[in-house]
Write a protein that holds these residues in place. Structure first.
Motif, PDB file in Angstrom:
ATOM      1  N   ARG A 148      -7.363  87.836  46.849  1.00 16.60           N
ATOM      2  CA  ARG A 148      -5.975  87.997  47.301  1.00 16.60           C
ATOM      3  C   ARG A 148      -5.031  86.982  46.671  1.00 16.60           C
ATOM      4  O   ARG A 148      -3.810  87.129  46.732  1.00 16.60           O
ATOM      5  CB  ARG A 148      -5.895  87.860  48.823  1.00 16.60           C
ATOM      6  N   GLU A 150      -2.581  84.731  44.539  1.00 17.07           N
ATOM      7  CA  GLU A 150      -1.584  84.910  43.477  1.00 17.07           C
ATOM      8  C   GLU A 150      -1.889  84.007  42.285  1.00 17.07           C
ATOM      9  O   GLU A 150      -1.338  84.190  41.206  1.00 17.07           O
ATOM     10  CB  GLU A 150      -0.189  84.571  44.007  1.00 17.07           C
ATOM     11  N   GLU A 157      -5.131  92.788  35.508  1.00 19.58           N
ATOM     12  CA  GLU A 157      -5.667  93.085  36.833  1.00 19.58           C
ATOM     13  C   GLU A 157      -7.032  93.760  36.772  1.00 19.58           C
ATOM     14  O   GLU A 157      -7.827  93.668  37.715  1.00 19.58           O
ATOM     15  CB  GLU A 157      -4.677  93.972  37.599  1.00 19.58           C
ATOM     16  N   ARG A 187      -4.694  95.352  42.712  1.00 21.04           N
ATOM     17  CA  ARG A 187      -3.377  95.958  42.501  1.00 21.04           C
ATOM     18  C   ARG A 187      -3.537  97.175  41.580  1.00 21.04           C
ATOM     19  O   ARG A 187      -3.293  97.111  40.382  1.00 21.04           O
ATOM     20  CB  ARG A 187      -2.419  94.913  41.932  1.00 21.04           C
ATOM     21  N   TYR A 219      -4.433 106.760  45.544  1.00 21.82           N
ATOM     22  CA  TYR A 219      -3.447 105.934  44.857  1.00 21.82           C
ATOM     23  C   TYR A 219      -2.567 106.779  43.939  1.00 21.82           C
ATOM     24  O   TYR A 219      -1.356 106.620  43.892  1.00 21.82           O
ATOM     25  CB  TYR A 219      -4.141 104.842  44.049  1.00 21.82           C
ATOM     26  N   PHE A 234       0.045  99.329  49.059  1.00 23.82           N
ATOM     27  CA  PHE A 234      -0.068  98.997  47.639  1.00 23.82           C
ATOM     28  C   PHE A 234       1.203  99.284  46.862  1.00 23.82           C
ATOM     29  O   PHE A 234       1.325  98.921  45.708  1.00 23.82           O
ATOM     30  CB  PHE A 234      -1.237  99.729  46.989  1.00 23.82           C
ATOM     31  N   SER A 238       4.179  93.139  46.259  1.00 28.54           N
ATOM     32  CA  SER A 238       3.006  92.356  45.889  1.00 28.54           C
ATOM     33  C   SER A 238       1.953  93.189  45.182  1.00 28.54           C
ATOM     34  O   SER A 238       1.118  92.657  44.454  1.00 28.54           O
ATOM     35  CB  SER A 238       2.388  91.715  47.143  1.00 28.54           C
ATOM     36  N   LYS A 239       1.978  94.509  45.363  1.00 23.28           N
ATOM     37  CA  LYS A 239       0.962  95.364  44.750  1.00 23.28           C
ATOM     38  C   LYS A 239       1.343  95.823  43.350  1.00 23.28           C
ATOM     39  O   LYS A 239       0.471  96.144  42.543  1.00 23.28           O
ATOM     40  CB  LYS A 239       0.718  96.596  45.641  1.00 23.28           C
ATOM     41  N   VAL A 240       2.601  95.915  43.070  1.00 24.66           N
ATOM     42  CA  VAL A 240       3.029  96.416  41.760  1.00 24.66           C
ATOM     43  C   VAL A 240       3.455  95.291  40.822  1.00 24.66           C
ATOM     44  O   VAL A 240       3.768  95.539  39.664  1.00 24.66           O
ATOM     45  CB  VAL A 240       4.192  97.424  41.916  1.00 24.66           C
ATOM     46  N   ARG A 243       0.166  89.130  39.178  1.00 28.12           N
ATOM     47  CA  ARG A 243      -0.029  87.845  39.858  1.00 28.12           C
ATOM     48  C   ARG A 243       0.702  86.733  39.116  1.00 28.12           C
ATOM     49  O   ARG A 243       0.905  86.819  37.902  1.00 28.12           O
ATOM     50  CB  ARG A 243      -1.523  87.532  39.963  1.00 28.12           C
TER      51      ARG A 243
END
Length: 319
Positions: A148, A150, A157, A187, A219, A234, A238-240, A243
């Protein structure tokens, strides 16, 4: 005439070499008489009454063979200085092959400073760490906590996805039930669909392959119909978003240059395209524009960089 041991004129301080020995002898005498003892140490069936202060002030030899037992004992006896020394020793011994073990140990003894240090180390060296055997021994919750973050230093990813699958496949019989939970930090919108499909097709376990195909289908369906699935986790920012420590490139496209002190009419449009790599911290020149221009717009779509519009000293470009 001054007596022996007394300070002489001009001396800035006075010391007696035997003072420390006398103090220790007196403390030992009190220990033998069990005076002021505030700690009991039990070794086998024998119990020793000792002074906590003396234990705390004692010098210890720390090595790879005793550091774990020493830090546990020191923590139990609240010998903070010894605990700190052990932590510093472990920090100096850390590498990609043992950092998971130190991470798990620091979590077990609730040593927050060492835990934070090892977590940061794992994040920075993630690509090396996840290739080691210790990574596969993480508990489910420990793995999810790492995935999880960052702060993972990754190139893309897909590497995080492979690390998660590597953990699952290590003990598929027991870990298959955790597939959805373990893959939740991934992600998926950032993964190349064709590459992901090819990986899934290569999985020999039928149940796992079906589970992954179902996840991927969900998805894809939501990505096609975002208006009907506004609250899917998602699709949150934060999902798209890549990091923070993921490899990124910054492009400088076209523009113009002008001689120092020159007029606007002396400026010249550029065709060069330069790229900054956040991993190497270097600028490099990549493929140039077909025509030099400035004042253009730039967009990224499907992994391609598009240069739109702009002008040079002779013409405007419209697209």
């Amino acid at each position: 005439m001054a007596n022996e041991g007394c300070a002489k004129a001009g001396d800035s301080h006075f010391s007696l070499d035997k003072h420390a020995q006398l103090i220790l002898a007196q403390i030992n005498k009190m220990r033998n008489g069990q005076h002021f003892c505030d700690v009991e140490l039990q070794v086998g069936k024998e119990t020793f009454k000792v002074h906590r202060l003396v234990l705390a002030a004692s010098i210890v030899n720390i090595g790879v063979n005793n550091v774990q037992e020493l830090i546990v004992a020191a923590d139990m006896l609240q010998l903070t200085e010894v605990v700190n020394l052990c932590c510093e020793f472990l920090k100096g011994q850390i590498d990609p092959l043992n950092c998971i073990g130190i991470f798990q140990f620091s979590e077990q003894i609730a040593c927050h400073d060492l835990l934070e240090f090892t977590e940061n180390y794992i994040h920075v060296h993630f690509l090396e760490v996840h290739s080691g055997e210790e990574f596969l021994a993480l508990t489910k919750d420990q793995l999810i906590k790492i995935l999880r973050s960052e702060e993972l230093s990754i190139e893309d990813e897909y590497q995080v996805f492979l690390a998660a699958m590597q953990w699952i496949l290590k003990d598929l019989g027991k870990r298959r039930k955790h597939v959805v939970e373990v893959l939740d930090p991934i992600r998926f919108p950032l993964l190349p669909p064709q590459r992901l499909l090819k990986y899934i097709e290569g999985i020999s376990d039928f149940n796992l392959r079906v589970a992954l195909q179902t996840l991927l289908k969900e998805y894809c369906e939501v990505c096609k119909s975002p208006k009907e699935n506004k609250f899917c986790s998602f699709l949150q920012t934060s999902k798209v978003r890549p990091r923070k420590k993921a490899r990124k490139y910054l492009y400088a496209v076209g523009g113009y240059t002008r001689l120092q002190g020159g007029r606007w009419s002396d400026s010249r449009a550029l065709s060069c395209v330069e790229r900054f790599d956040t991993f190497s911290q270097y600028w490099t020149t990549v493929s140039s524009l077909h025509q030099a221009r400035c004042g253009l717009g730039v967009a990224v779509l499907g992994g391609m960089v598009y240069a739109i519009g702009g002008n040079n000293e002779n013409a405007y470009f419209h697209f």
